[in-house]
Design an enzyme around this catalytic site. Structure first.
Site, PDB file in Angstrom:
ATOM      1  N   GLY A   5      42.529  35.183  25.315  1.00 42.43           N
ATOM      2  CA  GLY A   5      41.150  35.207  25.771  1.00 42.43           C
ATOM      3  C   GLY A   5      40.308  33.976  25.552  1.00 42.43           C
ATOM      4  O   GLY A   5      39.253  33.843  26.171  1.00 42.43           O
ATOM      5  N   GLY A  33      46.885  32.448  26.734  1.00 38.08           N
ATOM      6  CA  GLY A  33      47.463  31.969  27.988  1.00 38.08           C
ATOM      7  C   GLY A  33      46.714  30.732  28.446  1.00 38.08           C
ATOM      8  O   GLY A  33      47.147  29.591  28.273  1.00 38.08           O
ATOM      9  N   CYS A  77      42.702  30.729  57.288  1.00 32.56           N
ATOM     10  CA  CYS A  77      41.671  31.274  58.184  1.00 32.56           C
ATOM     11  C   CYS A  77      40.858  32.368  57.516  1.00 32.56           C
ATOM     12  O   CYS A  77      40.988  33.553  57.840  1.00 32.56           O
ATOM     13  CB  CYS A  77      42.339  31.766  59.456  1.00 32.56           C
ATOM     14  SG  CYS A  77      43.140  30.396  60.285  1.00 32.56           S
ATOM     15  N   GLU A  78      40.055  31.996  56.574  1.00 40.84           N
ATOM     16  CA  GLU A  78      39.155  32.904  55.853  1.00 40.84           C
ATOM     17  C   GLU A  78      37.973  32.069  55.398  1.00 40.84           C
ATOM     18  O   GLU A  78      38.173  30.962  54.879  1.00 40.84           O
ATOM     19  CB  GLU A  78      39.809  33.424  54.557  1.00 40.84           C
ATOM     20  CG  GLU A  78      41.057  34.217  54.737  1.00 40.84           C
ATOM     21  CD  GLU A  78      40.856  35.695  54.419  1.00 40.84           C
ATOM     22  OE1 GLU A  78      39.719  36.120  54.141  1.00 40.84           O
ATOM     23  OE2 GLU A  78      41.865  36.395  54.486  1.00 40.84           O
ATOM     24  N   GLU A  80      47.932  36.184  21.676  1.00 38.56           N
ATOM     25  CA  GLU A  80      48.527  36.146  23.025  1.00 38.56           C
ATOM     26  C   GLU A  80      47.770  35.170  23.928  1.00 38.56           C
ATOM     27  O   GLU A  80      47.264  35.547  24.981  1.00 38.56           O
ATOM     28  CB  GLU A  80      48.456  37.539  23.678  1.00 38.56           C
ATOM     29  CG  GLU A  80      49.069  38.676  22.892  1.00 38.56           C
ATOM     30  CD  GLU A  80      48.762  40.045  23.518  1.00 38.56           C
ATOM     31  OE1 GLU A  80      48.111  40.115  24.579  1.00 38.56           O
ATOM     32  OE2 GLU A  80      49.173  41.046  22.922  1.00 38.56           O
TER      33      GLU A  80
HETATM   34  N1  LLP Z   1      47.029  39.362  26.773  1.00 44.04           N
HETATM   35  C1  LLP Z   1      46.765  40.279  27.727  1.00 44.04           C
HETATM   36  C2  LLP Z   1      47.102  41.674  27.482  1.00 44.04           C
HETATM   37  C3  LLP Z   1      46.160  39.874  28.925  1.00 44.04           C
HETATM   38  O1  LLP Z   1      45.890  40.784  29.859  1.00 44.04           O
HETATM   39  C4  LLP Z   1      45.849  38.504  29.135  1.00 44.04           C
HETATM   40  C5  LLP Z   1      45.237  38.061  30.381  1.00 44.04           C
HETATM   41  C6  LLP Z   1      46.166  37.595  28.121  1.00 44.04           C
HETATM   42  C7  LLP Z   1      46.743  38.053  26.947  1.00 44.04           C
HETATM   43  C8  LLP Z   1      45.892  36.128  28.237  1.00 44.04           C
HETATM   44  O2  LLP Z   1      44.530  35.857  28.320  1.00 44.04           O
HETATM   45  P1  LLP Z   1      44.010  34.326  28.303  1.00 44.04           P
HETATM   46  O3  LLP Z   1      44.333  33.743  26.952  1.00 44.04           O
HETATM   47  O4  LLP Z   1      44.718  33.607  29.392  1.00 44.04           O
HETATM   48  O5  LLP Z   1      42.561  34.442  28.556  1.00 44.04           O
HETATM   49  N2  LLP Z   1      43.488  35.438  36.642  1.00 44.04           N
HETATM   50  C9  LLP Z   1      42.322  35.361  35.805  1.00 44.04           C
HETATM   51  C10 LLP Z   1      42.625  35.700  34.364  1.00 44.04           C
HETATM   52  C11 LLP Z   1      43.289  37.045  34.191  1.00 44.04           C
HETATM   53  C12 LLP Z   1      43.622  37.342  32.750  1.00 44.04           C
HETATM   54  C13 LLP Z   1      44.489  38.538  32.662  1.00 44.04           C
HETATM   55  N3  LLP Z   1      44.923  38.853  31.325  1.00 44.04           N
HETATM   56  C14 LLP Z   1      41.710  33.977  35.945  1.00 44.04           C
HETATM   57  O6  LLP Z   1      42.225  33.158  36.700  1.00 44.04           O
HETATM   58  O7  LLP Z   1      40.668  33.695  35.340  1.00 44.04           O
END
Ligand code: LLP
Length: 423
Positions: free
Chosen positions: A239, A283, A350-351, A281
Site C-alpha cells: 500500500g 508492490g 477509439c475511446e 506485501e
Molecule cells: N496485497 C494485496 C492483498 C493487494 O490487493 C495489493 C494491491 C497489494 C498487496 C499491493 O499493493 P501496493 O503496495 O502495490 O499498493 N491497479 C491499481 C492498484 C491496485 C492495487 C490492488 N491491490 C493502480 O494502478 O493504482
C-alpha cells in the site's frame, strides 16, 4: 536519486539513452531500471535484516519473469492472487515456501495447485473459503496453512477503486466477525491457522492508517491468545505510495521502523518478548518508479480548444489514467530549444477515455519520443489487446546494458487462439 536522468538534454535509463532503446526495440516499450528496482526492494529488506520478517512482493504490480527472478535472488517472497501467478513464480525460480496466496475468489484448482507446491500460507478472505480450503486440503491429505484477512475498517484516504479496508469493500472478513471466523477456522481439521493479515489500500501517502490497522490486528491477536489460538505471523499488506506528481509519501524506512517499534513494544508488554513474524506485501513502492513507458509521437493535432499529441502507446498499454484518472508524469526524451505548448497526450484507441496525460506543457514535434514516468507498477500487468493491438515490449537496463525481457507481441499472434466456424 533518479535512474532516469537527463544528460545533455537527452533522457537516459541508467547509462543508456532512451533514444537508443527506441531505435533498437521500437515503441511502445516499457523500460525498467534494475538499480532502481533493487534500491526500492532494499529499502524494505535492509530494515528487515536480522528480524523475523518476510517481504512478499505483490507481483500483480509487475510480474515479468526477469523482475520476479531478480527479487527472488535477493530473498523476496511473493504475494500472488492466481494460479497463473504461482506458475510465474516457479518459472522465475522463486520459492513457493515464501509465497502467500491472496484474493477473494480462489478456485478449487488454484487451491490444489498451491497446496501441491506447499506455499507459506493462504490469505483467506471468507468463511466459505475456509470451508473450501479445508475440503480440498482434506482430499489431498494435507493441512493448509491459513492467515485470515481481516478488514480493519480504517479509511486509507486513497482513490475509491484502490481502497480496500472499508466495510463497503469486498475484501477480508469484517473486524466484528473476525474472532468468530478464527474460531471456525481453528476447529477445521485440515487447516492450521497461523496468521492474520490485512491490506487497506494502495498509493497511501501517510502511514497513520496502516499503523491504526496494525493496532487493531494486535488487539485481535491478544484476544485470540486468550482462546488458545496462537498466531505466528502478522501481515500488513502493501500500500505505500510513490511520487507521481508532487506527492510526498512516507519513506519506506520510516514506516517499517515504526511497525517494528510498535510490535516490539507490544511483544515486550504482552508476550514476554516472544517475537512474531512480520510480513509485508509491497508492490507499487518496489516497481512503480523503476519503470517508464517509452512512446513515439505519431501526430500533433492542434485544435481550437485543445492540442492533441497522439502517441503510439494507448490505454491498452497503460490503463491507469483511463481507469483511475491517474496523473502520470511525461517528459520529452530529447529536449528541444523551442517554446512549449499545452497538449493532451492521447493514444490511437477509439475511446475518448484513451488518454495518458492531460494539459501538459511540451516542446515537441511529430516523431519525437516521450517517456511516461513511474509506469513500472500496474502498467504492463494491466495491459490488454484492445483494438487488436499487440502489447508493448519490455526491457531491463543494467548500467550500460539493455536486456529484452519480453518481446513485442506479433500481430499474427493476436488472433492465433481463435477459429472460424466452417458450416
Ligand atoms: N496485497 C494485496 C492483498 C493487494 O490487493 C495489493 C494491491 C497489494 C498487496 C499491493 O499493493 P501496493 O503496495 O502495490 O499498493 N491497479 C491499481 C492498484 C491496485 C492495487 C490492488 N491491490 C493502480 O494502478 O493504482
Amino acid at each position: 536519486m533518479s535512474y532516469f536522468p537527463y544528460k545533455n538534454g537527452e533522457l537516459y535509463a541508467e547509462n543508456v539513452a532512451l533514444a537508443d532503446i527506441a531505435k533498437k526495440f521500437g515503441t511502445p516499450t516499457y523500460v525498467y531500471s534494475k538499480a532502481a528496482l533493487l534500491e526500492n526492494f532494499f529499502a524494505y529488506a535492509d530494515i528487515c535484516k536480522g528480524r523475523d520478517a518476510l517481504i512478499c512482493y505483490a507481483m500483480k504490480a509487475n510480474s515479468n519473469l526477469a523482475v520476479l527472478n531478480l527479487l527472488a535472488r535477493h530473498g523476496a517472497g511473493f504475494d500472488l492472487v492466481s494460479g497463473g501467478e504461482l506458475l510465474r513464480v516457479l518459472a522465475a525460480g522463486g520459492d513457493p515456501a515464501k509465497c502467500i496466496f491472496s484474493g477473494v475468489g480462489k478456485s478449487r484448482d488454484e487451491i490444489r495447485l498451491a497446496l501441491s507446491h506447499d506455499i507459506l500460507c493462504f490469505n483467506v478472505e471468507s468463511v466459505a473459503e475456509l470451508h473450501r480450503l479445508n475440503e480440498v486440503a482434506g482430499e489431498m491429505g494435507k493441512v493448509a496453512p491459513v492467515s485470515l484477512r481481516v478488514n480493519p475498517n480504517v479509511d486509507a484516504k486513497t482513490h475509491p477503486y484502490i481502497a480496500t479496508g472499508l466495510k463497503a469493500n469486498k475484501f477480508g472478513v469484517d473486524f466484528e466477525d473476525a474472532l468468530e471466523t478464527f474460531r471456525t477456522g481453528s476447529k477445521l481439521p485440515h487447516l492450521d491457522v497461523i496468521g492474520i493479515d490485512c491490506h487497506i489500500g494502495s498509493q497511501l501517502l501517510d502511514d497513520a492508517p496502516l499503523l491504526e490497522a496494525l493496532d487493531k490486528l494486535i488487539e485481535l491477536i491478544d484476544t485470540l491468545a486468550t482462546e488458545d489460538i496462537p498466531l505466528h505471523h502478522i501481515d500488513l499488506g502493501g500500500g505505500l505510495g510513490i511520487t507521481y506528481a508532487d506527492e510526498k509519501p512516507v519513506a519506506v524506512q520510516d514506516y517499517v521502523s515504526r511497525v517494528f517499534a510498535r510490535i516490539a513494544q507490544w511483544r515486550d508488554t504482552n508476550h514476554h518478548g516472544k517475537p512474531i513474524k512480520v510480513i509485508f506485501e509491497p508492490g507499487r513502492s518496489i516497481v512503480g518508479n523503476a519503470g517508464i513507458l517509452l512512446t513515439t509521437i505519431e501526430y500533433v493535432k492542434p485544435g481550437t480548444e485543445k492540442n492533441f499529441c497522439i502517441v503510439d502507446a494507448a490505454m491498452n498499454d497503460l490503463m491507469r489514467p483511463a481507469m483511475y484518472q491517474a496523473w502520470m508524469g511525461v517528459q520529452e526524451v530529447t529536449r528541444r530549444e523551442k517554446p512549449p505548448a499545452t497538449y493532451d497526450v492521447v493514444g490511437p484507441v477509439c475511446e475518448s477515455g484513451d488518454w495518458l496525460a492531460r494539459s501538459r506543457s511540451l516542446a515537441i514535434e511529430p516523431g519525437d519520443l516521450l517517456a511516461i514516468l513511474s509506469a513500472g507498477a500496474y502498467g504492463m500487468t494491466m495491459a490488454s489487446n484492445y483494438n487488436t493491438r499487440g502489447r508493448a515490449a519490455e526491457v531491463m537496463v543494467d548500467g550500460d546494458r539493455v536486456h529484452l525481457i519480453r518481446r513485442r507481441e506479433e500481430q499474427s499472434e493476436l488472433f492465433a487462439l481463435e477459429s472460424i466456424i466452417l458450416d
